[in-house]
Design a protein around this motif. Structure first.
Motif, PDB file in Angstrom:
ATOM      1  N   GLU A  31      98.286 -50.504  60.166  1.00  0.00           N
ATOM      2  CA  GLU A  31      99.117 -49.483  60.793  1.00  0.00           C
ATOM      3  C   GLU A  31      99.693 -48.599  59.705  1.00  0.00           C
ATOM      4  OE1 GLU A  31      99.717 -48.761  63.916  1.00  0.00           O
ATOM      5  OE2 GLU A  31      98.763 -50.477  64.919  1.00  0.00           O
ATOM      6  N   LYS A  32     100.165 -47.419  60.115  1.00  0.00           N
ATOM      7  CA  LYS A  32     100.740 -46.490  59.149  1.00  0.00           C
ATOM      8  C   LYS A  32     102.195 -46.870  58.876  1.00  0.00           C
ATOM      9  CE  LYS A  32     101.328 -41.501  58.424  1.00  0.00           C
ATOM     10  NZ  LYS A  32     101.118 -40.173  59.077  1.00  0.00           N
ATOM     11  N   VAL A  33     102.443 -47.444  57.724  1.00  0.00           N
ATOM     12  CA  VAL A  33     103.806 -47.788  57.338  1.00  0.00           C
ATOM     13  C   VAL A  33     104.318 -46.884  56.221  1.00  0.00           C
ATOM     14  CG1 VAL A  33     103.629 -50.177  58.078  1.00  0.00           C
ATOM     15  CG2 VAL A  33     103.015 -49.603  55.742  1.00  0.00           C
ATOM     16  N   SER A  34     103.405 -46.218  55.505  1.00  0.00           N
ATOM     17  CA  SER A  34     103.774 -45.256  54.467  1.00  0.00           C
ATOM     18  C   SER A  34     103.067 -43.934  54.740  1.00  0.00           C
ATOM     19  CB  SER A  34     103.368 -45.758  53.077  1.00  0.00           C
ATOM     20  OG  SER A  34     104.212 -46.779  52.620  1.00  0.00           O
ATOM     21  N   ILE A  35     103.793 -42.822  54.580  1.00  0.00           N
ATOM     22  CA  ILE A  35     103.166 -41.531  54.802  1.00  0.00           C
ATOM     23  C   ILE A  35     102.190 -41.245  53.670  1.00  0.00           C
ATOM     24  CG2 ILE A  35     105.109 -40.661  56.128  1.00  0.00           C
ATOM     25  CD1 ILE A  35     105.948 -39.011  53.665  1.00  0.00           C
ATOM     26  N   VAL A  36     101.189 -40.425  53.981  1.00  0.00           N
ATOM     27  CA  VAL A  36     100.129 -40.126  53.012  1.00  0.00           C
ATOM     28  C   VAL A  36      99.824 -38.633  53.044  1.00  0.00           C
ATOM     29  CG1 VAL A  36      97.727 -40.524  52.376  1.00  0.00           C
ATOM     30  CG2 VAL A  36      99.097 -42.418  53.280  1.00  0.00           C
ATOM     31  N   THR A  37      99.833 -38.003  51.875  1.00  0.00           N
ATOM     32  CA  THR A  37      99.354 -36.632  51.757  1.00  0.00           C
ATOM     33  C   THR A  37      98.510 -36.545  50.489  1.00  0.00           C
ATOM     34  OG1 THR A  37     101.049 -35.609  50.328  1.00  0.00           O
ATOM     35  CG2 THR A  37     101.619 -35.899  52.663  1.00  0.00           C
ATOM     36  N   HIS A  38      97.916 -35.381  50.275  1.00  0.00           N
ATOM     37  CA  HIS A  38      97.104 -35.186  49.074  1.00  0.00           C
ATOM     38  C   HIS A  38      97.956 -34.820  47.872  1.00  0.00           C
ATOM     39  CE1 HIS A  38      97.708 -31.217  50.877  1.00  0.00           C
ATOM     40  NE2 HIS A  38      97.515 -30.711  49.682  1.00  0.00           N
ATOM     41  N   LYS A  39      99.272 -34.708  48.051  1.00  0.00           N
ATOM     42  CA  LYS A  39     100.143 -34.265  46.972  1.00  0.00           C
ATOM     43  C   LYS A  39     100.802 -35.459  46.294  1.00  0.00           C
ATOM     44  CE  LYS A  39     100.896 -29.827  49.193  1.00  0.00           C
ATOM     45  NZ  LYS A  39     101.833 -28.883  49.813  1.00  0.00           N
ATOM     46  N   ALA A  40     100.913 -35.352  44.966  1.00  0.00           N
ATOM     47  CA  ALA A  40     101.509 -36.441  44.198  1.00  0.00           C
ATOM     48  C   ALA A  40     102.971 -36.632  44.569  1.00  0.00           C
ATOM     49  CB  ALA A  40     101.381 -36.139  42.705  1.00  0.00           C
ATOM     50  N   GLN A  41     103.466 -37.856  44.366  1.00  0.00           N
ATOM     51  CA  GLN A  41     104.866 -38.201  44.574  1.00  0.00           C
ATOM     52  C   GLN A  41     105.301 -38.049  46.027  1.00  0.00           C
ATOM     53  OE1 GLN A  41     107.419 -36.394  41.571  1.00  0.00           O
ATOM     54  NE2 GLN A  41     105.714 -36.346  40.144  1.00  0.00           N
ATOM     55  N   THR A  42     104.357 -38.236  46.958  1.00  0.00           N
ATOM     56  CA  THR A  42     104.739 -38.227  48.367  1.00  0.00           C
ATOM     57  C   THR A  42     105.641 -39.416  48.674  1.00  0.00           C
ATOM     58  OG1 THR A  42     102.735 -37.061  49.050  1.00  0.00           O
ATOM     59  CG2 THR A  42     103.864 -38.362  50.729  1.00  0.00           C
ATOM     60  N   THR A  43     105.292 -40.596  48.146  1.00  0.00           N
ATOM     61  CA  THR A  43     106.118 -41.782  48.356  1.00  0.00           C
ATOM     62  C   THR A  43     107.337 -41.730  47.449  1.00  0.00           C
ATOM     63  OG1 THR A  43     104.204 -43.139  48.933  1.00  0.00           O
ATOM     64  CG2 THR A  43     106.195 -44.314  48.260  1.00  0.00           C
ATOM     65  N   ARG A  44     108.528 -41.843  48.054  1.00  0.00           N
ATOM     66  CA  ARG A  44     109.768 -41.802  47.281  1.00  0.00           C
ATOM     67  C   ARG A  44     110.552 -43.104  47.370  1.00  0.00           C
ATOM     68  NH1 ARG A  44     112.387 -36.019  49.158  1.00  0.00           N
ATOM     69  NH2 ARG A  44     110.859 -34.628  48.165  1.00  0.00           N
ATOM     70  N   HIS A  45     110.209 -43.945  48.309  1.00  0.00           N
ATOM     71  CA  HIS A  45     111.023 -45.113  48.616  1.00  0.00           C
ATOM     72  C   HIS A  45     110.258 -46.412  48.354  1.00  0.00           C
ATOM     73  CE1 HIS A  45     113.819 -42.480  50.918  1.00  0.00           C
ATOM     74  NE2 HIS A  45     112.705 -41.845  51.221  1.00  0.00           N
ATOM     75  N   ARG A  46     111.000 -47.493  48.257  1.00  0.00           N
ATOM     76  CA  ARG A  46     110.419 -48.827  48.226  1.00  0.00           C
ATOM     77  C   ARG A  46     110.256 -49.262  49.683  1.00  0.00           C
ATOM     78  NH1 ARG A  46     111.979 -54.191  48.664  1.00  0.00           N
ATOM     79  NH2 ARG A  46     111.123 -55.674  47.149  1.00  0.00           N
ATOM     80  N   ILE A  47     109.016 -49.436  50.107  1.00  0.00           N
ATOM     81  CA  ILE A  47     108.711 -49.795  51.491  1.00  0.00           C
ATOM     82  C   ILE A  47     107.871 -51.070  51.477  1.00  0.00           C
ATOM     83  CG2 ILE A  47     107.609 -49.038  53.644  1.00  0.00           C
ATOM     84  CD1 ILE A  47     107.846 -46.134  52.506  1.00  0.00           C
ATOM     85  N   VAL A  48     108.209 -52.024  52.317  1.00  0.00           N
ATOM     86  CA  VAL A  48     107.441 -53.253  52.403  1.00  0.00           C
ATOM     87  C   VAL A  48     106.600 -53.233  53.680  1.00  0.00           C
ATOM     88  CG1 VAL A  48     107.508 -55.778  52.480  1.00  0.00           C
ATOM     89  CG2 VAL A  48     109.234 -54.520  51.167  1.00  0.00           C
ATOM     90  N   GLY A  49     105.273 -53.204  53.499  1.00  0.00           N
ATOM     91  CA  GLY A  49     104.353 -53.360  54.619  1.00  0.00           C
ATOM     92  C   GLY A  49     104.007 -54.828  54.768  1.00  0.00           C
ATOM     93  N   LEU A  50     103.904 -55.306  55.990  1.00  0.00           N
ATOM     94  CA  LEU A  50     103.767 -56.739  56.236  1.00  0.00           C
ATOM     95  C   LEU A  50     102.422 -57.088  56.840  1.00  0.00           C
ATOM     96  CD1 LEU A  50     107.363 -57.189  57.616  1.00  0.00           C
ATOM     97  CD2 LEU A  50     106.510 -57.964  55.394  1.00  0.00           C
ATOM     98  N   LEU A  51     101.745 -58.009  56.185  1.00  0.00           N
ATOM     99  CA  LEU A  51     100.462 -58.522  56.661  1.00  0.00           C
ATOM    100  C   LEU A  51     100.639 -60.009  56.940  1.00  0.00           C
ATOM    101  CD1 LEU A  51      97.406 -58.368  57.165  1.00  0.00           C
ATOM    102  CD2 LEU A  51      97.072 -58.639  54.692  1.00  0.00           C
ATOM    103  N   THR A  52     100.608 -60.382  58.223  1.00  0.00           N
ATOM    104  CA  THR A  52     100.804 -61.773  58.623  1.00  0.00           C
ATOM    105  C   THR A  52      99.532 -62.284  59.278  1.00  0.00           C
ATOM    106  OG1 THR A  52     103.165 -61.354  59.001  1.00  0.00           O
ATOM    107  CG2 THR A  52     102.237 -63.368  59.951  1.00  0.00           C
TER     108      THR A  52
END
Length: 296
Positions: A31-52
């Motif tokens: 699933e989409k838990v982090s946004i994605v673009t073609h531009k650098a530094q799109t991710t700004r936060h610490r996000i935990v995606g969970l795989l169970t």
């Protein structure tokens, strides 16, 4: 005592900007838990995606791309976020782009190794390497940079060769109860998802450096008769940027709202109304208090 004890842990994903860290986490979680673009530094936060899966839960820690420079307070805070994410994890994963090793990759490796935990190497975007015979010498070259616990070449975008990576990560998850509910996909709440979705659409629509001067805060959330009403403020750093975000006759802001609303309605599976406003906070990317106040 159970014959199948649970295992649970955290694996931090590190790398320079634009190597595909968020794409990889989304592919692994499903699933989409982090946004994605073609531009650098799109991710700004610490996000935990969970795989169970079964008796194992893997917390995949997404981090901002590590980069040199960092004159702005925003850049410094993003680097601090990535660097601090190695604390308390069980495994570090260095993501590099197949065929390209840069100084910033070495910087990311240094941070990954600083945590004192095993480091796995993920060679992403292998589908772009031509000729394919060039891949093995590159992997051997990077492998000499550190005593990696394992190496997995893959394509996150094509979701190719992900299963061997999951198997490798699972080996390093310690015995223990799950850290999160087994039906959770992320450690972030819905308000965060809404703000990030709006920021993603802004980043995709706007050009040059403007996306790096944008922040989004959700400040209104109300459900009335089955309709979710959300209000969000888009913060910019200068008056001239406000006019660009709004666009001629409000066209740009309307399109951002339309794209965000359609995605959110699909992901939340509910009717919603999204209102957006644009406000100015002068030079906020240079103001550490403002950067942290916006949740970074």
């Amino acid at each position: 005592m159970s014959d199948n004890p649970r295992h649970s842990g955290l694996a931090v994903i590190l790398g320079r900007p634009n190597v595909g860290k968020s794409t990889l986490i989304n592919a692994l979680v499903g699933e989409k838990v982090s946004i994605v673009t073609h531009k650098a530094q799109t991710t700004r936060h610490r996000i935990v995606g969970l795989l169970t899966r079964g008796n194992t839960q893997i917390g995949l820690v997404d981090t901002p791309g590590l980069h040199r420079g960092g004159g702005h307070a925003l850049n410094r805070v993003m680097n601090e976020t990535a660097t601090g994410s190695v604390d308390g994890v069980d495994l570090a994963l260095l993501v590099v782009e197949a065929g390209r090793w840069r100084d910033e990759d070495a910087q990311a490796l240094s941070v990954a190794a600083s945590g004192g935990v095993p480091v796995g190497l993920i060679v992403n975007k292998v589908d772009r390497v031509t000729p394919r015979e060039a891949l093995l010498p590159f992997i051997e070259s990077v492998g000499r940079e550190h005593d990696f616990a394992f190496v997995v070449p893959l394509s996150a975008r094509r979701e190719d060769n992900l299963e061997p990576l999951v198997e490798e990560i699972t080996r390093f998850m310690p015995a223990g109860e799950f850290l999160f509910d087994d039906d959770q996909l992320s450690d972030r709440d819905l308000r965060f998802m809404v703000a990030e979705t709006v920021r993603e659409k802004l980043t995709l629509l706007l050009h040059q450096e403007l996306p790096y001067s944008l922040a989004v805060n959700v400040d209104a959330w109300e459900e009335v008769d089955g309709l979710l009403r959300i209000g969000a403020v888009i913060w910019v750093a200068r008056d001239s940027q406000k006019a660009i975000v709004i666009g001629s006759g409000g066209a740009t802001l309307k399109e951002v709202g339309r794209r965000a609303r359609l995605e959110l309605a699909r992901r939340l599976d509910r009717r919603l109304h999204l209102s957006l406003w644009v406000k100015v906070r002068e030079h906020w990317p240079d103001d550490e208090a403002a950067v942290r106040g916006f949740g970074h």
